[in-house]
Design a protein around this motif. Structure first.
Motif, PDB file in Angstrom:
ATOM      1  N   ASN A 102      29.154 121.813  53.100  1.00 48.83           N
ATOM      2  CA  ASN A 102      29.680 123.063  52.562  1.00 48.83           C
ATOM      3  C   ASN A 102      29.408 123.273  51.257  1.00 48.83           C
ATOM      4  N   GLU A 103      29.555 122.264  50.442  1.00 50.10           N
ATOM      5  CA  GLU A 103      29.043 122.102  48.909  1.00 50.10           C
ATOM      6  C   GLU A 103      27.758 122.205  48.903  1.00 50.10           C
ATOM      7  N   VAL A 104      26.941 121.873  49.614  1.00 49.64           N
ATOM      8  CA  VAL A 104      25.555 122.009  49.667  1.00 49.64           C
ATOM      9  C   VAL A 104      24.993 123.675  49.974  1.00 49.64           C
ATOM     10  N   GLU A 105      25.662 124.076  50.661  1.00 46.86           N
ATOM     11  CA  GLU A 105      25.704 125.550  51.242  1.00 46.86           C
ATOM     12  C   GLU A 105      26.238 126.400  50.300  1.00 46.86           C
ATOM     13  N   ALA A 106      27.024 125.850  49.273  1.00 44.85           N
ATOM     14  CA  ALA A 106      27.848 126.817  48.406  1.00 44.85           C
ATOM     15  C   ALA A 106      26.605 126.993  47.244  1.00 44.85           C
ATOM     16  N   LYS A 107      25.790 126.173  47.188  1.00 41.99           N
ATOM     17  CA  LYS A 107      24.577 126.247  46.190  1.00 41.99           C
ATOM     18  C   LYS A 107      25.359 126.631  44.686  1.00 41.99           C
ATOM     19  N   ASN A 108      26.408 125.770  44.373  1.00 41.35           N
ATOM     20  CA  ASN A 108      26.865 125.659  42.856  1.00 41.35           C
ATOM     21  C   ASN A 108      25.896 125.300  41.983  1.00 41.35           C
ATOM     22  N   GLU A 109      26.174 125.233  40.681  1.00 39.52           N
ATOM     23  CA  GLU A 109      25.206 125.016  39.572  1.00 39.52           C
ATOM     24  C   GLU A 109      25.087 123.432  39.388  1.00 39.52           C
ATOM     25  N   HIS A 110      26.418 122.677  39.987  1.00 42.36           N
ATOM     26  CA  HIS A 110      26.500 121.188  39.617  1.00 42.36           C
ATOM     27  C   HIS A 110      25.705 120.461  40.492  1.00 42.36           C
ATOM     28  N   LYS A 111      25.263 119.350  39.970  1.00 43.30           N
ATOM     29  CA  LYS A 111      24.365 118.381  40.855  1.00 43.30           C
ATOM     30  C   LYS A 111      25.422 117.695  41.854  1.00 43.30           C
ATOM     31  N   LEU A 112      25.234 117.371  42.930  1.00 46.02           N
ATOM     32  CA  LEU A 112      26.146 116.713  44.171  1.00 46.02           C
ATOM     33  C   LEU A 112      25.937 115.239  44.136  1.00 46.02           C
ATOM     34  N   TYR A 113      27.009 114.351  44.168  1.00 45.66           N
ATOM     35  CA  TYR A 113      26.906 113.047  44.589  1.00 45.66           C
ATOM     36  C   TYR A 113      27.960 112.552  45.377  1.00 45.66           C
TER      37      TYR A 113
END
Length: 280
Positions: free
Chosen positions: A24-35
Motif C-alpha cells: 500500500n505504501e508503494v502504491e501511494a507513491k509518496n515522496e518519501h523513500k521506503l525502507y
C-alpha cells in the motif's frame, strides 16, 4: 498419489498485514523513500519482490537520515520509536497485533517492578524487540537450564515468543512454577501458530511424507519441521520454493502432506501443489 494440504498453513494475519501495508505504501507513491527495518518477513522471495518495488532493507536507523521506515511484523524495541522521532524519520508500524500485546504486557509489568521472563530465542527479532520494552532487562529462556537465571524472591511476569511450541512452553511453565511463587503468566503463543502446529502434527500422522514450505530462517517454519519430523523423521522435507523438490524421491510415497510457515505466500504453496499433481 494423494496430496493433502494441512488445514491451517501459510500466511498468518500479522504477516499479511505487514505485506499489505508495504505494498500500500508503494502504491501511494509518496515522496518519501521506503525502507524496512530488517527483512519485513522471513521469506527471501517476498523480500526480493519488495526490493524490486523500491523498498530497501536497513538494519539500523543510523543508515538513513530521512524517509519512511516500515516496522516489520516482529516488532522493535521501544527506543526505535524515540530515535525515529528525534531523526525526523517517518515510521509505518506493521507490528503483528499479537506481538504488540506482548510488548504492552512487558512494559506494564516491568514498570510495576516485576522481573520479566521471555520464553524464546534470544536472537530472534521478535524476542529482541520484546526485550526492548523492558529496558533489555528481561531474562531470555531458550533452554530450561536458563531458568536458573531467574531470581526466586522477585515477582515475575512470564511471556512467550508467539511462534513457540506449546509443548515446550508448558514444560518451561511447570519448571518456573517450582522455582517462583509470585507469578503472572501469559501464554502469548498466537492462535494461528497453535492451529498451524496442531494441523501439521495431525496431518503428519496420516500421510507417508511431509513437505514443509517456508524460509530457512523462519522460526515458525523450523518448528513445523520439528513437529513433522517427530512423526516422519526420515520423510519430512523442508523447501523454500517449488524448484527444490526432488520428484524422484516423492514417487515412492502414496500420500504426501503439505504445510507452510506463516511467511509463505499462498502462491508459493499453490505452485508446489500444482507441480506435484502435474508431474506425479
Amino acid at each position: 498419489m494423494k496430496v493433502i494440504l494441512a488445514e491451517n498453513s501459510g500466511f498468518c494475519f500479522g504477516v499479511k498485514k505487514a505485506i499489505d501495508t508495504a505494498f500500500n505504501e508503494v502504491e501511494a507513491k509518496n515522496e518519501h523513500k521506503l525502507y524496512t527495518l530488517g527483512p519485513l518477513i522471513h521469506n527471501p522471495q517476498v523480500v526480493e519482490e519488495l526490493k524490486q518495488k523500491g523498498i530497501d532493507v536497513i538494519e539500523d536507523l543510523e543508515e538513513v537520515h530521512s524517509g519512511n521506515v516500515i516496522i516489520r511484523s516482529h516488532g522493535v524495541p521501544e527506543k526505535i520509536y524515540r530515535e525515529a522521532e528525534e531523526k525526523g524519520i517517518i515510521l509505518t508500524d506493521s507490528t503483528c497485533p499479537f506481538v504488540s500485546r506482548i510488548q504492552k504486557i512487558v512494559k506494564e509489568y516491568y514498570d510495576k517492578g516485576y522481573q520479566i521472563a521471555i520464553i524464546g530465542d534470544p536472537n530472534h527479532p521478535e524476542v529482541i524487540g520484546i526485550n526492548g520494552w523492558c529496558n533489555d532487562d528481561g531474562v531470555i529462556l531458550q533452554k530450561t537450564e536458563n531458568i536458573e537465571k531467574l531470581k526466586e524472591d522477585k515477582p515475575t511476569c512470564v511471556v512467550v515468543q508467539t511462534t513457540m511450541s506449546l509443548v515446550l512452553y508448558e514444560e518451561f511453565i511447570e519448571l518456573i512454577k517450582h522455582k517462583i511463587s509470585d507469578l503472572q503468566i501469559f501464554n502469548t503463543i498466537c492462535l494461528a501458530t497453535r492451529k498451524r502446529q496442531d494441523a501439521a502434527r495431525k496431518l503428519s500422522k496420516e500421510v507417508d511424507a511431509m513437505i514443509v514450505i517456508g524460509g530457512y530462517h523462519s522460526s515458525n517454519t523450523q518448528k513445523l519441521v520439528t513437529i513433522c519430523k517427530e512423526e516422519k523423521p526420515n520423510d519430512t522435507f523442508h523447501i523454500e520454493t517449488v524448484d527444490e523438490i526432488d520428484f524422484e524421491i516423492l514417487k515412492k510415497y502414496e500420500t504426501i502432506g503439505i504445510t507452510a510457515g506463516a511467511s509463505t505466500p499462498h502462491k508459493v504453496v499453490n505452485e508446489v501443489l500444482e507441480k506435484i499433481k502435474n508431474l506425479l
